[in-house]
Design a protein around this motif. Structure first.
Motif, PDB file in Angstrom:
ATOM      1  N   VAL A 162       0.554  -1.076   0.292  1.00  0.00           N
ATOM      2  CA  VAL A 162       0.637   0.156   0.040  1.00  0.00           C
ATOM      3  C   VAL A 162       1.065   1.198   0.032  1.00  0.00           C
ATOM      4  N   GLU A 163       0.489   2.232  -0.475  1.00  0.00           N
ATOM      5  CA  GLU A 163       1.168   3.582  -0.221  1.00  0.00           C
ATOM      6  C   GLU A 163      -0.053   4.553   0.484  1.00  0.00           C
ATOM      7  N   THR A 164       1.194   5.338   1.409  1.00  0.00           N
ATOM      8  CA  THR A 164      -0.412   6.462   2.056  1.00  0.00           C
ATOM      9  C   THR A 164       0.092   7.782   1.163  1.00  0.00           C
ATOM     10  N   HIS A 165      -1.260   9.270   1.661  1.00  0.00           N
ATOM     11  CA  HIS A 165      -1.808  10.304   0.479  1.00  0.00           C
ATOM     12  C   HIS A 165      -1.971  10.371   1.471  1.00  0.00           C
ATOM     13  N   LYS A 166      -1.890  12.003   1.374  1.00  0.00           N
ATOM     14  CA  LYS A 166      -2.171  12.696   2.373  1.00  0.00           C
ATOM     15  C   LYS A 166      -3.651  13.458   1.254  1.00  0.00           C
ATOM     16  N   PHE A 167      -5.257  13.522   1.593  1.00  0.00           N
ATOM     17  CA  PHE A 167      -6.154  13.482   1.366  1.00  0.00           C
ATOM     18  C   PHE A 167      -6.952  14.999   1.826  1.00  0.00           C
ATOM     19  N   GLN A 168      -7.399  15.642   1.166  1.00  0.00           N
ATOM     20  CA  GLN A 168      -8.841  16.450   2.497  1.00  0.00           C
ATOM     21  C   GLN A 168      -9.218  16.005   1.703  1.00  0.00           C
ATOM     22  N   PHE A 169     -10.610  16.757   3.080  1.00  0.00           N
ATOM     23  CA  PHE A 169     -12.014  15.910   2.821  1.00  0.00           C
ATOM     24  C   PHE A 169     -12.825  17.405   2.379  1.00  0.00           C
ATOM     25  N   LEU A 170     -13.651  17.391   1.412  1.00  0.00           N
ATOM     26  CA  LEU A 170     -14.019  18.324   0.740  1.00  0.00           C
ATOM     27  C   LEU A 170     -15.156  18.451   1.431  1.00  0.00           C
ATOM     28  N   TYR A 171     -16.361  17.512   1.616  1.00  0.00           N
ATOM     29  CA  TYR A 171     -18.188  17.356   1.348  1.00  0.00           C
ATOM     30  C   TYR A 171     -18.398  16.129   1.332  1.00  0.00           C
ATOM     31  N   ASN A 172     -19.562  16.145   1.904  1.00  0.00           N
ATOM     32  CA  ASN A 172     -20.371  14.479   1.525  1.00  0.00           C
ATOM     33  C   ASN A 172     -21.318  15.013   1.442  1.00  0.00           C
ATOM     34  N   ASP A 173     -21.527  14.174  -0.156  1.00  0.00           N
ATOM     35  CA  ASP A 173     -23.700  14.128  -0.267  1.00  0.00           C
ATOM     36  C   ASP A 173     -24.300  13.964   0.159  1.00  0.00           C
ATOM     37  N   GLY A 174     -24.102  13.171   0.703  1.00  0.00           N
ATOM     38  CA  GLY A 174     -25.688  11.839   1.426  1.00  0.00           C
ATOM     39  C   GLY A 174     -25.073  10.396   1.342  1.00  0.00           C
ATOM     40  N   GLU A 175     -23.842  10.180   0.134  1.00  0.00           N
ATOM     41  CA  GLU A 175     -23.463   9.080  -0.918  1.00  0.00           C
ATOM     42  C   GLU A 175     -22.605   8.028  -0.301  1.00  0.00           C
ATOM     43  N   PHE A 176     -22.297   9.453  -1.005  1.00  0.00           N
ATOM     44  CA  PHE A 176     -20.342   9.103  -0.579  1.00  0.00           C
ATOM     45  C   PHE A 176     -19.433  10.857  -0.052  1.00  0.00           C
ATOM     46  N   TYR A 177     -18.615  10.450   0.282  1.00  0.00           N
ATOM     47  CA  TYR A 177     -17.787  11.179   0.793  1.00  0.00           C
ATOM     48  C   TYR A 177     -16.419  11.837  -0.291  1.00  0.00           C
ATOM     49  N   HIS A 178     -16.463  12.779  -0.461  1.00  0.00           N
ATOM     50  CA  HIS A 178     -15.545  13.084  -1.668  1.00  0.00           C
ATOM     51  C   HIS A 178     -14.138  13.919  -0.971  1.00  0.00           C
ATOM     52  N   PHE A 179     -12.954  13.623  -1.863  1.00  0.00           N
ATOM     53  CA  PHE A 179     -11.874  13.942  -0.949  1.00  0.00           C
ATOM     54  C   PHE A 179     -10.860  14.433  -2.113  1.00  0.00           C
ATOM     55  N   MET A 180      -9.723  15.451  -1.939  1.00  0.00           N
ATOM     56  CA  MET A 180      -8.886  15.728  -3.169  1.00  0.00           C
ATOM     57  C   MET A 180      -7.311  15.681  -2.462  1.00  0.00           C
ATOM     58  N   THR A 210      -3.978  16.301  -1.770  1.00  0.00           N
ATOM     59  CA  THR A 210      -3.655  17.407  -1.543  1.00  0.00           C
ATOM     60  C   THR A 210      -1.675  17.672  -1.972  1.00  0.00           C
ATOM     61  N   GLU A 211      -1.679  16.542  -3.067  1.00  0.00           N
ATOM     62  CA  GLU A 211       0.113  16.953  -3.669  1.00  0.00           C
ATOM     63  C   GLU A 211      -0.842  16.861  -4.941  1.00  0.00           C
ATOM     64  N   ASP A 212      -1.979  15.879  -6.260  1.00  0.00           N
ATOM     65  CA  ASP A 212      -1.656  16.703  -7.441  1.00  0.00           C
ATOM     66  C   ASP A 212      -3.289  16.759  -7.537  1.00  0.00           C
ATOM     67  N   TYR A 213      -4.187  17.671  -6.729  1.00  0.00           N
ATOM     68  CA  TYR A 213      -5.387  17.974  -6.343  1.00  0.00           C
ATOM     69  C   TYR A 213      -6.696  16.721  -7.395  1.00  0.00           C
ATOM     70  N   THR A 214      -6.175  15.304  -7.522  1.00  0.00           N
ATOM     71  CA  THR A 214      -6.837  14.488  -7.962  1.00  0.00           C
ATOM     72  C   THR A 214      -8.462  13.765  -7.219  1.00  0.00           C
ATOM     73  N   GLN A 215      -9.530  14.200  -7.598  1.00  0.00           N
ATOM     74  CA  GLN A 215     -11.067  14.098  -6.531  1.00  0.00           C
ATOM     75  C   GLN A 215     -10.842  11.907  -6.433  1.00  0.00           C
ATOM     76  N   ILE A 216     -11.253  12.129  -5.122  1.00  0.00           N
ATOM     77  CA  ILE A 216     -11.713  10.491  -5.443  1.00  0.00           C
ATOM     78  C   ILE A 216     -13.122  10.505  -4.317  1.00  0.00           C
ATOM     79  N   ARG A 217     -14.046   9.257  -4.688  1.00  0.00           N
ATOM     80  CA  ARG A 217     -15.093   9.730  -3.147  1.00  0.00           C
ATOM     81  C   ARG A 217     -15.133   8.074  -3.163  1.00  0.00           C
ATOM     82  N   LEU A 218     -15.861   8.090  -1.586  1.00  0.00           N
ATOM     83  CA  LEU A 218     -15.320   6.795  -0.716  1.00  0.00           C
ATOM     84  C   LEU A 218     -16.510   6.902  -0.140  1.00  0.00           C
ATOM     85  N   THR A 219     -17.617   5.929   0.324  1.00  0.00           N
ATOM     86  CA  THR A 219     -18.422   5.374   0.894  1.00  0.00           C
ATOM     87  C   THR A 219     -17.963   5.364   2.085  1.00  0.00           C
TER      88      THR A 219
END
Length: 188
Positions: free
Chosen positions: A65-83, A85-94
Motif C-alpha cells: 500500500v501507499e499512503t497519500h494525504k487527502f483533504q476532505f471536501l464534502y459529503n453528498d449523502g452517499e459518498f465522501y469526497h476527498f482531494m 493535496t499533491e496533485d489535486y485529483t479527487q476521489i469519492r469513498l463510501t
C-alpha cells in the motif's frame, strides 16, 4: 509473503478472499505449547471487525500500500469526497471505508491507504485527535460534579460525544478519533 513476525498495526493483508487491515495485535508466548499472534482485523471493503489467531511463523499475504494525504471536501449523502493535496485529483469513498465519519470536518486532512496493484483506496486514517465546536448540550447542574459525571453533546459535524458537565455550547473540544471520546477543552 510475510510472516507473523512482520505483523504490526496498520498492515494490510489478504485473508479469506478479502483485504483486512490489522487494527490490534498481541504476541502470546504461553508456558506450554507454541507461540501465536492474536489479532483484530478490519475488512477494508465491509468495515467488519473479526478476531483471528495466527500460529507463530504462519505465512501471511501482505498487500503493498501507499499512503497519500487527502483533504476532505464534502459529503453528498452517499459518498465522501476527498482531494489529493499533491496533485489535486479527487476521489469519492463510501461511509464504510471511514473509521469515524461522524468526526470528519470539511477541510480536514486525512491519510488514505491505496493498494499499489490496482490503485484502489483501501481505508482512511484519521488524525489521532480532532478539534470540534460543541453546537448543542444541556447546561450542567451546579453541585453535581463530585463524581466523574458526563452529559451528551452534539458537535459541529453532527456526532454525539459524552463530555464533562462544565462544557457549554460554543466551547471547542479535542476528541480522540480512535474511540470517539472527549479528551480536553481547548482555550482560545
Amino acid at each position: 509473503m510475510a510472516s507473523t513476525s512482520d505483523i504490526r498495526n496498520g498492515l494490510c493483508i489478504r485473508y479469506n478472499h478479502d483485504i483486512y487491515k490489522i487494527i490490534e495485535f498481541l504476541h502470546v508466548k504461553p508456558g506450554k505449547g507454541p507461540a501465536f499472534v492474536r489479532t483484530k482485523l478490519k475488512s477494508v471493503t465491509t468495515g467488519k471487525v473479526i478476531d483471528n489467531t495466527f500460529s507463530a511463523g504462519h505465512k501471511i499475504d501482505d498487500v503493498r500500500v501507499e499512503t497519500h494525504k487527502f483533504q476532505f471536501l464534502y459529503n453528498d449523502g452517499e459518498f465522501y469526497h476527498f482531494m489529493n493535496t499533491e496533485d489535486y485529483t479527487q476521489i469519492r469513498l463510501t461511509e464504510s471505508a471511514l473509521d469515524a465519519p461522524g468526526l470528519l470536518k470539511e477541510g480536514e486532512v486525512v491519510t488514505i491507504l491505496i493498494n499499489t496493484e490496482d490503485q484502489m483506496p483501501l481505508s482512511v486514517e484519521m488524525p489521532a485527535s480532532v478539534i470540534l465546536e460543541v453546537t448543542h448540550t444541556e447546561p450542567g447542574v451546579k453541585g453535581n460534579t463530585a463524581t466523574n459525571a458526563t452529559k451528551p453533546a452534539i458537535v459541529e459535524t453532527g456526532a454525539e460525544v459524552n463530555v464533562p458537565l462544565f462544557i457549554n455550547e460554543g466551547d471547542k473540544i479535542k476528541i480522540e478519533t480512535e474511540k470517539g471520546t472527549y479528551k480536553e477543552r481547548i482555550k482560545e
